[in-house]
Design a protein around this motif. Structure first.
Motif, PDB file in Angstrom:
ATOM      1  N   VAL A   1      -2.396  20.044   4.539  1.00 22.52           N
ATOM      2  CA  VAL A   1      -3.744  20.607   4.578  1.00 22.52           C
ATOM      3  C   VAL A   1      -4.652  19.938   3.555  1.00 22.52           C
ATOM      4  O   VAL A   1      -5.833  19.708   3.802  1.00 22.52           O
ATOM      5  N   SER A   2      -4.108  19.589   2.404  1.00 25.58           N
ATOM      6  CA  SER A   2      -4.908  18.951   1.363  1.00 25.58           C
ATOM      7  C   SER A   2      -5.130  17.460   1.637  1.00 25.58           C
ATOM      8  O   SER A   2      -6.212  16.933   1.374  1.00 25.58           O
ATOM      9  N   HIS A   3      -4.114  16.786   2.179  1.00 25.49           N
ATOM     10  CA  HIS A   3      -4.188  15.335   2.312  1.00 25.49           C
ATOM     11  C   HIS A   3      -4.648  14.847   3.689  1.00 25.49           C
ATOM     12  O   HIS A   3      -5.276  13.791   3.784  1.00 25.49           O
ATOM     13  N   PHE A   4      -4.342  15.603   4.761  1.00 26.78           N
ATOM     14  CA  PHE A   4      -4.692  15.091   6.090  1.00 26.78           C
ATOM     15  C   PHE A   4      -6.195  14.899   6.284  1.00 26.78           C
ATOM     16  O   PHE A   4      -6.616  13.866   6.823  1.00 26.78           O
ATOM     17  N   PRO A   5      -7.055  15.855   5.875  1.00 23.42           N
ATOM     18  CA  PRO A   5      -8.494  15.615   6.057  1.00 23.42           C
ATOM     19  C   PRO A   5      -8.981  14.341   5.373  1.00 23.42           C
ATOM     20  O   PRO A   5      -9.866  13.651   5.885  1.00 23.42           O
ATOM     21  N   ARG A   6      -8.403  13.999   4.214  1.00 21.30           N
ATOM     22  CA  ARG A   6      -8.807  12.784   3.499  1.00 21.30           C
ATOM     23  C   ARG A   6      -8.386  11.530   4.261  1.00 21.30           C
ATOM     24  O   ARG A   6      -9.009  10.463   4.131  1.00 21.30           O
TER      25      ARG A   6
ATOM     26  N   MET B   1       0.834  -1.201   0.000  1.00 19.01           N
ATOM     27  CA  MET B   1       0.000   0.000   0.000  1.00 19.01           C
ATOM     28  C   MET B   1       0.869   1.250   0.000  1.00 19.01           C
ATOM     29  O   MET B   1       1.934   1.268   0.625  1.00 19.01           O
ATOM     30  N   ASN B   2       0.378   2.323  -0.666  1.00 14.97           N
ATOM     31  CA  ASN B   2       1.111   3.584  -0.585  1.00 14.97           C
ATOM     32  C   ASN B   2       0.891   4.209   0.784  1.00 14.97           C
ATOM     33  O   ASN B   2       0.052   3.749   1.570  1.00 14.97           O
ATOM     34  N   ILE B   3       1.605   5.274   1.066  1.00 14.84           N
ATOM     35  CA  ILE B   3       1.601   5.818   2.428  1.00 14.84           C
ATOM     36  C   ILE B   3       0.236   6.355   2.836  1.00 14.84           C
ATOM     37  O   ILE B   3      -0.173   6.209   3.986  1.00 14.84           O
ATOM     38  N   THR B   4      -0.499   6.980   1.918  1.00 14.94           N
ATOM     39  CA  THR B   4      -1.815   7.511   2.302  1.00 14.94           C
ATOM     40  C   THR B   4      -2.774   6.385   2.653  1.00 14.94           C
ATOM     41  O   THR B   4      -3.569   6.504   3.594  1.00 14.94           O
ATOM     42  N   ALA B   5      -2.701   5.260   1.926  1.00 14.74           N
ATOM     43  CA  ALA B   5      -3.571   4.126   2.237  1.00 14.74           C
ATOM     44  C   ALA B   5      -3.227   3.539   3.606  1.00 14.74           C
ATOM     45  O   ALA B   5      -4.121   3.166   4.382  1.00 14.74           O
ATOM     46  N   ARG B   6      -1.944   3.471   3.917  1.00 10.77           N
ATOM     47  CA  ARG B   6      -1.520   2.932   5.216  1.00 10.77           C
ATOM     48  C   ARG B   6      -1.970   3.837   6.356  1.00 10.77           C
ATOM     49  O   ARG B   6      -2.384   3.368   7.425  1.00 10.77           O
ATOM     50  N   LEU B   7      -1.894   5.146   6.143  1.00 13.20           N
ATOM     51  CA  LEU B   7      -2.337   6.095   7.167  1.00 13.20           C
ATOM     52  C   LEU B   7      -3.854   6.057   7.331  1.00 13.20           C
ATOM     53  O   LEU B   7      -4.373   6.247   8.436  1.00 13.20           O
ATOM     54  N   LYS B   8      -4.572   5.833   6.241  1.00 15.35           N
ATOM     55  CA  LYS B   8      -6.031   5.715   6.321  1.00 15.35           C
ATOM     56  C   LYS B   8      -6.420   4.503   7.170  1.00 15.35           C
ATOM     57  O   LYS B   8      -7.350   4.565   7.975  1.00 15.35           O
ATOM     58  N   MET B   9      -5.705   3.405   7.002  1.00 13.94           N
ATOM     59  CA  MET B   9      -5.957   2.220   7.804  1.00 13.94           C
ATOM     60  C   MET B   9      -5.693   2.499   9.284  1.00 13.94           C
ATOM     61  O   MET B   9      -6.479   2.105  10.161  1.00 13.94           O
ATOM     62  N   MET B  10      -4.601   3.181   9.582  1.00 14.40           N
ATOM     63  CA  MET B  10      -4.283   3.540  10.963  1.00 14.40           C
ATOM     64  C   MET B  10      -5.391   4.409  11.554  1.00 14.40           C
ATOM     65  O   MET B  10      -5.848   4.185  12.686  1.00 14.40           O
ATOM     66  N   SER B  11      -5.847   5.413  10.802  1.00 18.21           N
ATOM     67  CA  SER B  11      -6.889   6.316  11.277  1.00 18.21           C
ATOM     68  C   SER B  11      -8.192   5.566  11.522  1.00 18.21           C
ATOM     69  O   SER B  11      -8.881   5.789  12.524  1.00 18.21           O
TER      70      SER B  11
ATOM     71  N   ASN C   1      -1.931  11.921  14.666  1.00 14.88           N
ATOM     72  CA  ASN C   1      -1.800  13.133  13.854  1.00 14.88           C
ATOM     73  C   ASN C   1      -0.335  13.387  13.493  1.00 14.88           C
ATOM     74  O   ASN C   1       0.001  13.706  12.353  1.00 14.88           O
ATOM     75  N   THR C   2       0.540  13.249  14.485  1.00 16.27           N
ATOM     76  CA  THR C   2       1.969  13.478  14.270  1.00 16.27           C
ATOM     77  C   THR C   2       2.538  12.522  13.227  1.00 16.27           C
ATOM     78  O   THR C   2       3.289  12.917  12.327  1.00 16.27           O
ATOM     79  N   ILE C   3       2.182  11.243  13.357  1.00 16.63           N
ATOM     80  CA  ILE C   3       2.654  10.242  12.391  1.00 16.63           C
ATOM     81  C   ILE C   3       2.168  10.581  10.988  1.00 16.63           C
ATOM     82  O   ILE C   3       2.920  10.514  10.011  1.00 16.63           O
ATOM     83  N   SER C   4       0.907  10.994  10.883  1.00 15.52           N
ATOM     84  CA  SER C   4       0.353  11.353   9.574  1.00 15.52           C
ATOM     85  C   SER C   4       1.075  12.553   8.979  1.00 15.52           C
ATOM     86  O   SER C   4       1.492  12.536   7.815  1.00 15.52           O
ATOM     87  N   TYR C   5       1.233  13.614   9.784  1.00 13.51           N
ATOM     88  CA  TYR C   5       1.895  14.821   9.288  1.00 13.51           C
ATOM     89  C   TYR C   5       3.338  14.525   8.868  1.00 13.51           C
ATOM     90  O   TYR C   5       3.820  14.998   7.831  1.00 13.51           O
TER      91      TYR C   5
END
Length: 419
Positions: free
Chosen positions: A129-134, A1-11, A114-118
């Motif tokens: 700002v564009s990617h964190f809300p998603r 998975m790319n990083i945004t998908a992995r962060l979405k799973m964590m969230s 939040n810190t890990i995501s940022y």
């Protein structure tokens, strides 16, 4: 998975844990364990007490010594053990202490997530700002899925909700082992003692604008705690009326409350636009007005046709009320601080909202519920109107005391949003 998908799973997993018990534990303690309003307020205050110190403290550790992803894993292991034990407790005092241990471990994970995501987004060269809300919207989806699961399993008034949360915590601790390494800040021999201790984020209070922002974040944290603690008991109380005993609201209150989180999904995705177009002051004012409507609509809502419509409207405005101060506030803080105090600043924001604010909200709301109760029957309309009046006062005070940057001048927030 790319990083945004992995962060979405964590969230998703992060907030699935919270959704398993946060809005239903109060009803379980009141209806099944027969705790008083003050008892419930005391147990929920554990979250506030823990968040006064722990997010900022763990944030400092994550900034200076221990990788944020490893701190995140350790915290969730502790949560799993505490929640499993809490499921076996039926005494108010002991429940408070067990949930305090859970809160001391869980509350830092919100800021850490939040810190890990940022950090991961920054490493990947992606705009926060564009990617964190998603990414964060998947946390809301996790919260919704957990609430539906608890409700459809008939576990709203049982300890099964705590066991489910414990299992999810263990799963997330294991998942954290797969997250990218989050580097700690480089040590500098010439750093001051304040810097070495990781207290840099507290210099934000020297800026009047930021001091006012954190003050109102704390006061809004009290409002959020009120609805989390007593929203479900309020809906369950309609069972006292034989006319409503078999209504959808009484049978599946968590499903109705989950509409609030569904509304969050929409409002989270609008945050970049509103922050760019209006700035943090207007966005926060929108949140406060929405909180006033949330409680006012609760006051006049019931399972009847008209009353149900009012309750649905209350759920919808919750998305604006929560997101436009909690998520926008986190993004705002991220844009105002340098990367070397990122975790500390997020921990400080979490402390003011879910720490001091939540503690005040838990204790005072519990006292208010008992004050407006006679022989165990709660005057919910008066209770909600009192809370609505509180939100109205906050709105007026914030309008006159917080000064946003001049929209015509350069702003770090506006500049980053525009990219």
């Amino acid at each position: 998975m790319n990083i945004t998908a992995r962060l979405k799973m964590m969230s998703f997993m992060q907030y699935f844990i919270w959704g398993s018990w946060l809005v239903t534990l109060g009803a379980y303690m009141i209806n099944t364990l027969h705790f008083t309003g003050s008892d419930v307020g005391m147990v929920y205050s554990s979250k506030g007490l823990a968040a006064i110190v722990m997010p900022a403290l763990v944030g400092i550790v994550a900034d200076k010594w221990l990788r944020a992803d490893r701190a995140y894993m350790i915290c969730h292991l502790v949560c799993a053990a505490a929640l499993c034990y809490a499921a076996q407790v039926n005494e108010p005092g002991l429940m408070f202490w067990v949930m305090l241990v859970n809160a001391m471990a869980f509350m830092p994970t919100i800021a850490l997530s939040n810190t890990i995501s940022y950090s991961c987004l920054a490493q990947a060269g992606l705009d926060t700002v564009s990617h964190f809300p998603r990414i964060r919207v998947y946390g809301t989806l996790g919260f919704i899925v957990a609430m539906w699961a608890i409700s459809l399993m008939g576990a709203e008034l049982s300890n099964l909700q705590l066991y489910m949360a414990a299992g999810a915590s263990l799963a997330l601790a294991l998942y954290a082992l797969t997250l990218p390494a989050i580097p700690v800040a480089q040590n500098n021999a010439s750093q001051s003692l304040v810097s070495k201790l990781g207290l840099n984020a507290f210099v934000l209070f020297k800026q009047p604008r930021m001091a006012v922002f954190f003050l109102f974040a704390m006061l809004l944290g009290a409002v959020l705690q009120i609805t989390n603690t007593f929203g479900s008991p309020f809906l369950h109380d309609f069972a006292r009326n034989p006319e409503y005993a078999d209504s959808f609201i009484v049978k599946y209150p968590s499903i109705l409350l989950s509409v609030s989180q569904m509304s969050e999904v929409f409002f989270i995705l609008t945050i970049p636009y509103f922050l760019k177009r209006f700035g943090i002051k207007t966005v926060m004012l929108m949140s406060m007005v929405a909180w006033m409507l949330r409680f006012g609509l609760f006051a006049f809502g019931d399972p009847s046709a008209v009353g149900f419509g009012l309750l649905m409207l209350s759920m919808i405005v919750y998305g604006c009320a929560f997101d436009f101060f909690n998520i926008s506030g986190s993004v705002f803080v991220e844009q105002e601080v340098s990367s070397d105090i990122r975790a500390s600043a997020q921990g400080l924001f979490m402390t003011t909202v879910n720490g001091i604010g939540a503690y005040i909200g838990s204790i005072l709301s519990g006292m208010a519920v008992d004050y407006f109760s006679v022989d165990g029957v709660k005057d919910w309309q008066t209770i909600w109107l009192v809370f609505a009046a509180y939100a109205l006062v906050l709105t007026v005070l914030f309008y006159f005391t917080f000064h946003d940057r001049d929209p015509g001048k350069n702003s770090a927030l506006r500049t980053k949003v525009s990219h």
